[in-house]
Design a protein around this motif. Sequence first.
Motif, PDB file in Angstrom:
ATOM      1  N   ILE A 240       5.733 -35.057 -43.743  1.00  0.00           N
ATOM      2  CA  ILE A 240       5.075 -35.736 -43.089  1.00  0.00           C
ATOM      3  C   ILE A 240       5.175 -36.405 -42.191  1.00  0.00           C
ATOM      4  O   ILE A 240       4.746 -36.752 -41.284  1.00  0.00           O
ATOM      5  N   GLY A 241       5.740 -37.423 -42.372  1.00  0.00           N
ATOM      6  CA  GLY A 241       6.571 -38.536 -41.235  1.00  0.00           C
ATOM      7  C   GLY A 241       7.207 -38.144 -40.392  1.00  0.00           C
ATOM      8  O   GLY A 241       7.072 -38.426 -39.488  1.00  0.00           O
ATOM      9  N   ASN A 242       7.735 -37.373 -40.298  1.00  0.00           N
ATOM     10  CA  ASN A 242       8.868 -36.128 -38.913  1.00  0.00           C
ATOM     11  C   ASN A 242       7.579 -35.773 -38.687  1.00  0.00           C
ATOM     12  O   ASN A 242       7.680 -35.660 -37.597  1.00  0.00           O
ATOM     13  N   ALA A 243       6.911 -34.716 -39.462  1.00  0.00           N
ATOM     14  CA  ALA A 243       5.963 -34.167 -38.618  1.00  0.00           C
ATOM     15  C   ALA A 243       5.039 -35.170 -37.686  1.00  0.00           C
ATOM     16  O   ALA A 243       4.353 -34.578 -36.793  1.00  0.00           O
ATOM     17  N   GLY A 244       4.934 -36.172 -38.277  1.00  0.00           N
ATOM     18  CA  GLY A 244       3.869 -37.143 -37.688  1.00  0.00           C
ATOM     19  C   GLY A 244       4.040 -38.145 -36.205  1.00  0.00           C
ATOM     20  O   GLY A 244       4.281 -37.316 -35.328  1.00  0.00           O
ATOM     21  N   TYR A 245       5.969 -38.152 -36.482  1.00  0.00           N
ATOM     22  CA  TYR A 245       5.860 -38.486 -35.527  1.00  0.00           C
ATOM     23  C   TYR A 245       6.853 -37.487 -34.459  1.00  0.00           C
ATOM     24  O   TYR A 245       6.525 -37.855 -32.867  1.00  0.00           O
ATOM     25  N   VAL A 246       6.846 -36.069 -34.483  1.00  0.00           N
ATOM     26  CA  VAL A 246       7.369 -35.331 -33.520  1.00  0.00           C
ATOM     27  C   VAL A 246       6.088 -34.898 -32.392  1.00  0.00           C
ATOM     28  O   VAL A 246       5.950 -34.923 -31.888  1.00  0.00           O
TER      29      VAL A 246
END
Length: 475
Positions: A309-315
């Motif tokens: 979820i952290g990577n998805a939010g950043y992208v």
Amino acid sequence: TRRRESLRMTKDKPGNDNGDVELTSIKLAEADAQKAPTTVAGGWGGLNISPLNDNDQPSEEGKRRKIGFLQNFHDKFPRSYHSLFSVFLPVFIIIPIAILCGYFLAEMEAPNEKVANNAAMADLATNFVRVDKLAVGAYGKFDKCVDTFNNTSGDMVNMTEYRAHVTECKFVMEVMLNKTSEGLKGYITDVMEGTVTFDWITCKKNRTSSRVEPVQRDNFIRTWVDDFYGLWAAYAATGEYEGDGALEQAIKDASGSDICDINVASGAMFWWTVMTTVGYGNTAPTTEGGRSLVFTMGFITILIFTAIIGNAGYVMLVIVDDFFKRVNLKKLINGGFAILFWLCMLVLWMLAVAGIVIARKKDRYGSEEGYMSLGNAFWFTYITSTTVGLGDFYIHHDVVTIGDMFYLPLLFLASFVLLSNFLYKLSDVVGPLLSSGVSLGDVLDKKSASKDEAPKESPQDSITKRGEFLDENED
């Protein structure tokens, strides 16, 4: 190919002597390229990809084409590539993880829930029998009380004394009936307030049906009662039990869980609340195996979810900010407008999810029992999206299906992403206001560097200074 044709046309033109030279240089470059494989920079770990030729094996050629396709896809469509491989696919991986772990958890917890439900029904039946006996005893007590007066009054009856005696008998009967009424109310309350639970099992009349039945409690109770009466008649017919022995044994042996199976969907939904740390608190594992599974795999899946979820939010944030740059909406990238934009997106999305929650509950329970106001639905969406999970509203396990796992978690995962982006933009504005302008890391680095640069004192210098100190304080 176009370059070759152009060179041939140039070569055929009169007065051109450089065509052969250029064509030969291209052939030499192609030969060198076939000898030395090319390294793809960036992703995929620096894979070596050689230009394809007619001598390659088909399997190797397939691998190279596949890698080349992904590399071209990444280079030509970076936004689509990262949206697919950094957002959608990782988020969808969460669903099968929750289903798999939820299956094993429900498998461990279901037997205990069946035993607990049968024990609860046995207790309720015992109380009901006791209440029934009290009711019969109350009326019997009244009759005996009246007969006592008749037996002692003789042929001549004093009506005044008779009325007083009947009033006293009636009072005794009402006291006993009040106790009976209280016992019956307690029985009904216990049944209605969830003495029997369906967190890990599903009980259907038609076990092959995939249709959700929100009346599982009714199905379970009817099955238990039918089994109880059948056992009672069978035990009484044997003549092995005296008095209420057959009744009591039938209560102990009756079961309503013959129509019940493990509920994989409810286990999966529970595991989703574990890995997202929502934790409504409406249920919890009670077996050692179930708790051990949550303790180990639960912690691992929490880490997986946090990374995804952290990577998805950043992208998502990078892609949206890039879009704002290209359409000249730079005010929405930083500052107060960016905070307001992501807050509005979060609130609008939560309203949409609340509408879906209302429609789902009405579909499962009917228009009357399934009514849910927009305020309550939005509150439920809020406590879920913020992972607070207070427990006043939660996803009921008895009406959860596997199909719910393919849209409910995704709706709330999108809320998590929007919330994280809002908080990120908020920290960009609030963070500098709360800091002194110099990071703690810079201060510690400077302090460490000053210690390293300071001249070190030699042992001889230390001895000299100590001697000078003794000389000064000799007196």
